[in-house]
Motif scaffolding. Sequence first.
Motif, PDB file in Angstrom:
ATOM      1  N   CYS A   6      85.599  14.934  72.011  1.00  0.00           N
ATOM      2  CA  CYS A   6      86.966  15.428  72.116  1.00  0.00           C
ATOM      3  C   CYS A   6      87.285  15.622  73.598  1.00  0.00           C
ATOM      4  O   CYS A   6      86.467  16.166  74.343  1.00  0.00           O
ATOM      5  CB  CYS A   6      87.101  16.750  71.376  1.00  0.00           C
ATOM      6  SG  CYS A   6      88.685  17.551  71.660  1.00  0.00           S
ATOM      7  N   CYS A   9      88.032  19.944  73.713  1.00  0.00           N
ATOM      8  CA  CYS A   9      87.013  20.982  73.453  1.00  0.00           C
ATOM      9  C   CYS A   9      85.576  20.470  73.553  1.00  0.00           C
ATOM     10  O   CYS A   9      84.634  21.219  73.283  1.00  0.00           O
ATOM     11  CB  CYS A   9      87.258  21.633  72.096  1.00  0.00           C
ATOM     12  SG  CYS A   9      86.750  20.618  70.682  1.00  0.00           S
ATOM     13  N   HIS A  11      83.900  18.714  71.677  1.00  0.00           N
ATOM     14  CA  HIS A  11      83.208  18.562  70.400  1.00  0.00           C
ATOM     15  C   HIS A  11      82.689  17.127  70.263  1.00  0.00           C
ATOM     16  O   HIS A  11      83.396  16.169  70.539  1.00  0.00           O
ATOM     17  CB  HIS A  11      84.197  18.882  69.260  1.00  0.00           C
ATOM     18  CG  HIS A  11      83.635  18.643  67.891  1.00  0.00           C
ATOM     19  ND1 HIS A  11      82.670  19.460  67.339  1.00  0.00           N
ATOM     20  CD2 HIS A  11      83.898  17.685  66.972  1.00  0.00           C
ATOM     21  CE1 HIS A  11      82.361  19.005  66.130  1.00  0.00           C
ATOM     22  NE2 HIS A  11      83.094  17.928  65.884  1.00  0.00           N
ATOM     23  N   CYS A  22      90.423  15.027  67.185  1.00  0.00           N
ATOM     24  CA  CYS A  22      89.250  15.883  67.014  1.00  0.00           C
ATOM     25  C   CYS A  22      89.369  16.701  65.724  1.00  0.00           C
ATOM     26  O   CYS A  22      90.411  17.308  65.479  1.00  0.00           O
ATOM     27  CB  CYS A  22      89.158  16.812  68.223  1.00  0.00           C
ATOM     28  SG  CYS A  22      87.969  18.132  68.041  1.00  0.00           S
ATOM     29  N   VAL A  24      88.061  19.439  65.069  1.00  0.00           N
ATOM     30  CA  VAL A  24      88.048  20.876  65.361  1.00  0.00           C
ATOM     31  C   VAL A  24      89.408  21.345  65.898  1.00  0.00           C
ATOM     32  O   VAL A  24      90.036  22.243  65.343  1.00  0.00           O
ATOM     33  CB  VAL A  24      86.918  21.230  66.370  1.00  0.00           C
ATOM     34  CG1 VAL A  24      86.950  22.715  66.730  1.00  0.00           C
ATOM     35  CG2 VAL A  24      85.572  20.843  65.789  1.00  0.00           C
ATOM     36  N   CYS A  25      89.871  20.715  66.989  1.00  0.00           N
ATOM     37  CA  CYS A  25      91.075  21.230  67.651  1.00  0.00           C
ATOM     38  C   CYS A  25      92.295  20.304  67.533  1.00  0.00           C
ATOM     39  O   CYS A  25      93.367  20.627  68.029  1.00  0.00           O
ATOM     40  CB  CYS A  25      90.781  21.527  69.116  1.00  0.00           C
ATOM     41  SG  CYS A  25      90.585  20.043  70.127  1.00  0.00           S
TER      42      CYS A  25
END
Length: 406
Positions: A6, A9, A11, A22, A24-25
């Motif tokens: 990412c 972040c 990741h 991503c 996650v974010c």
Amino acid sequence: MYHVKCKQCDHKVDKDPIGGVCPVCEELIEFQYSSKWDTSESYQSMWRYNNLLPIQDKQNIVSLGEGKTPLLKSNVHFGSNIYLKDESRNPTGSMKDRAMSVAYSKAKELNIKRSIIISAGGAGIAASAYASRAGIENVILIPPGVSQERIMAMQIYGSEIIEVQGNIEDCLEVAQEMVNKYGWYETSTYKKANPYTIEGPKTIAYEIFEQLEEIPDYIFVPVGGGGTLTGIWKGFNELKDLNQINYIPALVGIQNTNFNGLEIALRKGYTKDNELHLIDIDSSLPTVTGAIRHSYVPDGEEALEAIRNSGGKVVTVDDEEAMEAQKMIADTDGLFVEPSSAIPLIAYQKMLNNNEISSDKKAVLILTGSGYREIATTLKYHGQEPKKFKTEECFNYLLSKDKQHS
Ligand SMILES: [Zn+2]
């Protein structure tokens, strides 16, 4: 050798992500490579750079011989350091073949059976050809108003073409549903839909570096969705990370005056995708630059980053200027490109006249697609009846021409 991360972040993302955000974010992801710069591969295509492309097994490469396009010095009178990267030589006549070759190689690697793409032009034609080559069933969603000649070019390779009665947002809704619920593979050429498509055009940067044996000062790229400009920028950044070059050329994006989302975004200081969505552009306006007719620039966030970080800008060009540029390139350089591909020349000329560029600086213009794909438009503007003579008249006419030159 590559991994996926990412951008926001850090990741670590799966090596074969579907979609470019991503988990996650929800910010954009990026492919990163640990390979060395190696030009010893014997592929007669852009796949000679396969160690810098996101495929795990070379057996899965789906190729029609894309890339390795010529870089020609232009003969135009106002610049002695202009080079033309002729992307019309690609298998379906546009730079989109690079994107689709990567996207469908990954599809083969993932054992995909069905793909779907939203396109009004070049990407649809390229997707259709590469889906056929890969043996994958493909559906193309088009908005209303796509010309018969483009639809035919998409159909000939066997894809199913469906006109969605609405706007591009409606097409997006259909495609997203098929991807999220039924696992179809989307090959629309913007990063959120398919991150592999950005990796294809970066090979244009590699080729320019090898052909020019140095780095130009400027790269001029027509901007539709923004993915080609972003990809080229990524290519130069990778060359810099690989210690092959020590600076990145300024990237100049070119848009149509009426489809100038990126120009507005740059002026307003926008940086994020949600800001790009706020720009209100009338998508119903007619234009001869159909290949870059975007009311929203899906890869705009990264395209803005590329333009700002490289010290570039956005130049806008109207329909008349596009047609003039098409004729100029054909007349002086012997290349027949589509109107939207000819606009870098006008952009260069405008910057020269405004003293924003000096003629001793090296500029590479990306001629993105072939004029043979826009016959109807070209015929309307540049078509001429031939002279008609009987045999004797014909001799007399030709002799009069002969005398003029002796
Ligand atoms: Zn993230």
